[in-house]
Design a protein around this motif. Sequence first.
Motif, PDB file in Angstrom:
ATOM      1  N   GLN A  50      42.946  22.312  43.594  1.00 23.42           N
ATOM      2  CA  GLN A  50      43.449  23.450  44.380  1.00 23.42           C
ATOM      3  C   GLN A  50      42.489  23.796  45.508  1.00 23.42           C
ATOM      4  O   GLN A  50      42.907  24.085  46.630  1.00 23.42           O
ATOM      5  N   VAL A  51      41.201  23.807  45.214  1.00 27.29           N
ATOM      6  CA  VAL A  51      40.214  24.147  46.242  1.00 27.29           C
ATOM      7  C   VAL A  51      40.141  23.024  47.276  1.00 27.29           C
ATOM      8  O   VAL A  51      40.040  23.287  48.477  1.00 27.29           O
ATOM      9  N   MET A  52      40.227  21.769  46.840  1.00 28.33           N
ATOM     10  CA  MET A  52      40.243  20.671  47.811  1.00 28.33           C
ATOM     11  C   MET A  52      41.456  20.815  48.724  1.00 28.33           C
ATOM     12  O   MET A  52      41.365  20.602  49.931  1.00 28.33           O
ATOM     13  N   GLY A  53      42.588  21.215  48.164  1.00 27.07           N
ATOM     14  CA  GLY A  53      43.774  21.460  48.992  1.00 27.07           C
ATOM     15  C   GLY A  53      43.520  22.529  50.037  1.00 27.07           C
ATOM     16  O   GLY A  53      43.946  22.407  51.188  1.00 27.07           O
ATOM     17  N   ALA A  54      42.799  23.581  49.658  1.00 21.99           N
ATOM     18  CA  ALA A  54      42.475  24.645  50.612  1.00 21.99           C
ATOM     19  C   ALA A  54      41.535  24.128  51.704  1.00 21.99           C
ATOM     20  O   ALA A  54      41.670  24.518  52.876  1.00 21.99           O
ATOM     21  N   ILE A  55      40.601  23.240  51.357  1.00 24.63           N
ATOM     22  CA  ILE A  55      39.698  22.660  52.359  1.00 24.63           C
ATOM     23  C   ILE A  55      40.488  21.804  53.340  1.00 24.63           C
ATOM     24  O   ILE A  55      40.323  21.919  54.563  1.00 24.63           O
ATOM     25  N   VAL A  56      41.378  20.957  52.819  1.00 22.16           N
ATOM     26  CA  VAL A  56      42.202  20.099  53.685  1.00 22.16           C
ATOM     27  C   VAL A  56      43.097  20.967  54.561  1.00 22.16           C
ATOM     28  O   VAL A  56      43.198  20.740  55.776  1.00 22.16           O
ATOM     29  N   ILE A 142      37.819  33.765  50.086  1.00 25.40           N
ATOM     30  CA  ILE A 142      37.215  32.769  49.207  1.00 25.40           C
ATOM     31  C   ILE A 142      38.333  32.068  48.447  1.00 25.40           C
ATOM     32  O   ILE A 142      39.168  32.722  47.808  1.00 25.40           O
ATOM     33  N   HIS A 143      38.348  30.749  48.520  1.00 21.23           N
ATOM     34  CA  HIS A 143      39.343  29.960  47.809  1.00 21.23           C
ATOM     35  C   HIS A 143      38.758  29.509  46.475  1.00 21.23           C
ATOM     36  O   HIS A 143      37.756  28.798  46.441  1.00 21.23           O
ATOM     37  N   HIS A 144      39.409  29.960  45.389  1.00 17.57           N
ATOM     38  CA  HIS A 144      39.019  29.620  44.023  1.00 17.57           C
ATOM     39  C   HIS A 144      40.113  28.761  43.420  1.00 17.57           C
ATOM     40  O   HIS A 144      41.238  28.726  43.916  1.00 17.57           O
ATOM     41  N   ALA A 145      39.806  28.125  42.308  1.00 21.77           N
ATOM     42  CA  ALA A 145      40.832  27.415  41.554  1.00 21.77           C
ATOM     43  C   ALA A 145      41.721  28.430  40.864  1.00 21.77           C
ATOM     44  O   ALA A 145      41.328  29.573  40.656  1.00 21.77           O
ATOM     45  N   THR A 146      42.900  28.021  40.517  1.00 19.74           N
ATOM     46  CA  THR A 146      43.800  28.893  39.760  1.00 19.74           C
ATOM     47  C   THR A 146      44.116  28.220  38.435  1.00 19.74           C
ATOM     48  O   THR A 146      43.952  27.024  38.272  1.00 19.74           O
ATOM     49  N   GLY A 147      44.568  28.999  37.502  1.00 18.72           N
ATOM     50  CA  GLY A 147      45.027  28.454  36.240  1.00 18.72           C
ATOM     51  C   GLY A 147      43.971  28.367  35.149  1.00 18.72           C
ATOM     52  O   GLY A 147      44.237  27.830  34.089  1.00 18.72           O
ATOM     53  N   THR A 148      42.763  28.869  35.387  1.00 19.64           N
ATOM     54  CA  THR A 148      41.768  28.894  34.325  1.00 19.64           C
ATOM     55  C   THR A 148      41.246  30.318  34.185  1.00 19.64           C
ATOM     56  O   THR A 148      41.337  31.111  35.111  1.00 19.64           O
ATOM     57  N   THR A 149      40.690  30.633  33.057  1.00 21.61           N
ATOM     58  CA  THR A 149      40.220  31.997  32.823  1.00 21.61           C
ATOM     59  C   THR A 149      38.974  32.325  33.634  1.00 21.61           C
ATOM     60  O   THR A 149      38.690  33.489  33.875  1.00 21.61           O
ATOM     61  N   ASN A 150      38.222  31.317  34.069  1.00 22.55           N
ATOM     62  CA  ASN A 150      36.986  31.578  34.798  1.00 22.55           C
ATOM     63  C   ASN A 150      37.163  31.606  36.312  1.00 22.55           C
ATOM     64  O   ASN A 150      36.214  31.825  37.041  1.00 22.55           O
ATOM     65  N   ASP A 151      38.350  31.327  36.779  1.00 26.87           N
ATOM     66  CA  ASP A 151      38.592  31.301  38.214  1.00 26.87           C
ATOM     67  C   ASP A 151      39.619  32.362  38.583  1.00 26.87           C
ATOM     68  O   ASP A 151      40.334  32.876  37.736  1.00 26.87           O
ATOM     69  N   GLU A 152      39.672  32.657  39.846  1.00 28.03           N
ATOM     70  CA  GLU A 152      40.615  33.657  40.331  1.00 28.03           C
ATOM     71  C   GLU A 152      41.258  33.151  41.610  1.00 28.03           C
ATOM     72  O   GLU A 152      40.771  32.211  42.227  1.00 28.03           O
ATOM     73  N   PRO A 153      42.377  33.755  42.032  1.00 28.53           N
ATOM     74  CA  PRO A 153      43.035  33.305  43.258  1.00 28.53           C
ATOM     75  C   PRO A 153      42.206  33.656  44.494  1.00 28.53           C
ATOM     76  O   PRO A 153      41.238  34.408  44.401  1.00 28.53           O
ATOM     77  N   PRO A 154      42.590  33.103  45.673  1.00 30.11           N
ATOM     78  CA  PRO A 154      41.842  33.437  46.886  1.00 30.11           C
ATOM     79  C   PRO A 154      41.725  34.949  47.046  1.00 30.11           C
ATOM     80  O   PRO A 154      42.664  35.685  46.769  1.00 30.11           O
ATOM     81  N   ARG A 155      40.568  35.396  47.473  1.00 30.74           N
ATOM     82  CA  ARG A 155      40.289  36.821  47.615  1.00 30.74           C
ATOM     83  C   ARG A 155      40.059  37.132  49.083  1.00 30.74           C
ATOM     84  O   ARG A 155      39.276  36.487  49.748  1.00 30.74           O
ATOM     85  N   ARG A 156      40.761  38.131  49.580  1.00 34.61           N
ATOM     86  CA  ARG A 156      40.550  38.603  50.947  1.00 34.61           C
ATOM     87  C   ARG A 156      39.845  39.947  50.860  1.00 34.61           C
ATOM     88  O   ARG A 156      40.245  40.814  50.099  1.00 34.61           O
ATOM     89  N   GLN A 157      38.817  40.101  51.652  1.00 36.90           N
ATOM     90  CA  GLN A 157      38.116  41.374  51.685  1.00 36.90           C
ATOM     91  C   GLN A 157      38.596  42.147  52.911  1.00 36.90           C
ATOM     92  O   GLN A 157      38.901  41.566  53.940  1.00 36.90           O
ATOM     93  N   ARG A 158      38.655  43.442  52.771  1.00 35.28           N
ATOM     94  CA  ARG A 158      39.076  44.277  53.899  1.00 35.28           C
ATOM     95  C   ARG A 158      37.966  44.390  54.918  1.00 35.28           C
ATOM     96  O   ARG A 158      36.798  44.488  54.587  1.00 35.28           O
ATOM     97  N   CYS A 159      38.359  44.363  56.165  1.00 32.38           N
ATOM     98  CA  CYS A 159      37.420  44.542  57.271  1.00 32.38           C
ATOM     99  C   CYS A 159      37.546  45.976  57.772  1.00 32.38           C
ATOM    100  O   CYS A 159      38.515  46.663  57.468  1.00 32.38           O
ATOM    101  N   PRO A 160      36.603  46.442  58.579  1.00 35.57           N
ATOM    102  CA  PRO A 160      36.712  47.789  59.147  1.00 35.57           C
ATOM    103  C   PRO A 160      38.042  47.971  59.874  1.00 35.57           C
ATOM    104  O   PRO A 160      38.658  47.008  60.305  1.00 35.57           O
TER     105      PRO A 160
END
Length: 173
Positions: A50-56, A142-160
Amino acid sequence: MSTSRPDTHVFSGDWLENTDLSCHHHYRKGFAGILAGTWNGWKVFTVTPQVMGAIVDSHHAEMTAAIIASGAAGTHLDEAWLDALQHMASVSWLGSLVVIDSRVLHSDPTLVDVIAPDEDGRYRVGFGWRWDVVDPADVHTIHHATGTTNDEPPRRQRCPAGRSQPGPTRGEA
């Protein structure tokens, strides 16, 4: 006896720097992975499919933006494609393989890397690019793997000013 899981870090590079001054994040994107070593002082890491897919996908977006910008300036699309290849590698899927073609970029007819998943299904990332471990607080998405308990989906942080995505970015990778 318990088995310890290697630490996951966030990796990014200078081509992913954020140029939107209204957003305090230093990097537009980062990718979660496990440090596997270094090459010429730059980090090499492994990632899930999943993360490699996000890089590509990220690289495709950068390449497409460069081609569109060149085409909008009046360059024929064939020439815009070749111009983009002189500034960045081509990265693509070939089934489950990832192909990094840097032949035009480095004027070397043999500079093609083909990456297969390892026995754990992870891909080794480096590509001769300047990856580094970065502070997750400095990364907008941040692009994380999905489908495991130790990973989470991509996270977007709020900007000003309530912005949830960075503004215009450089067209080069």
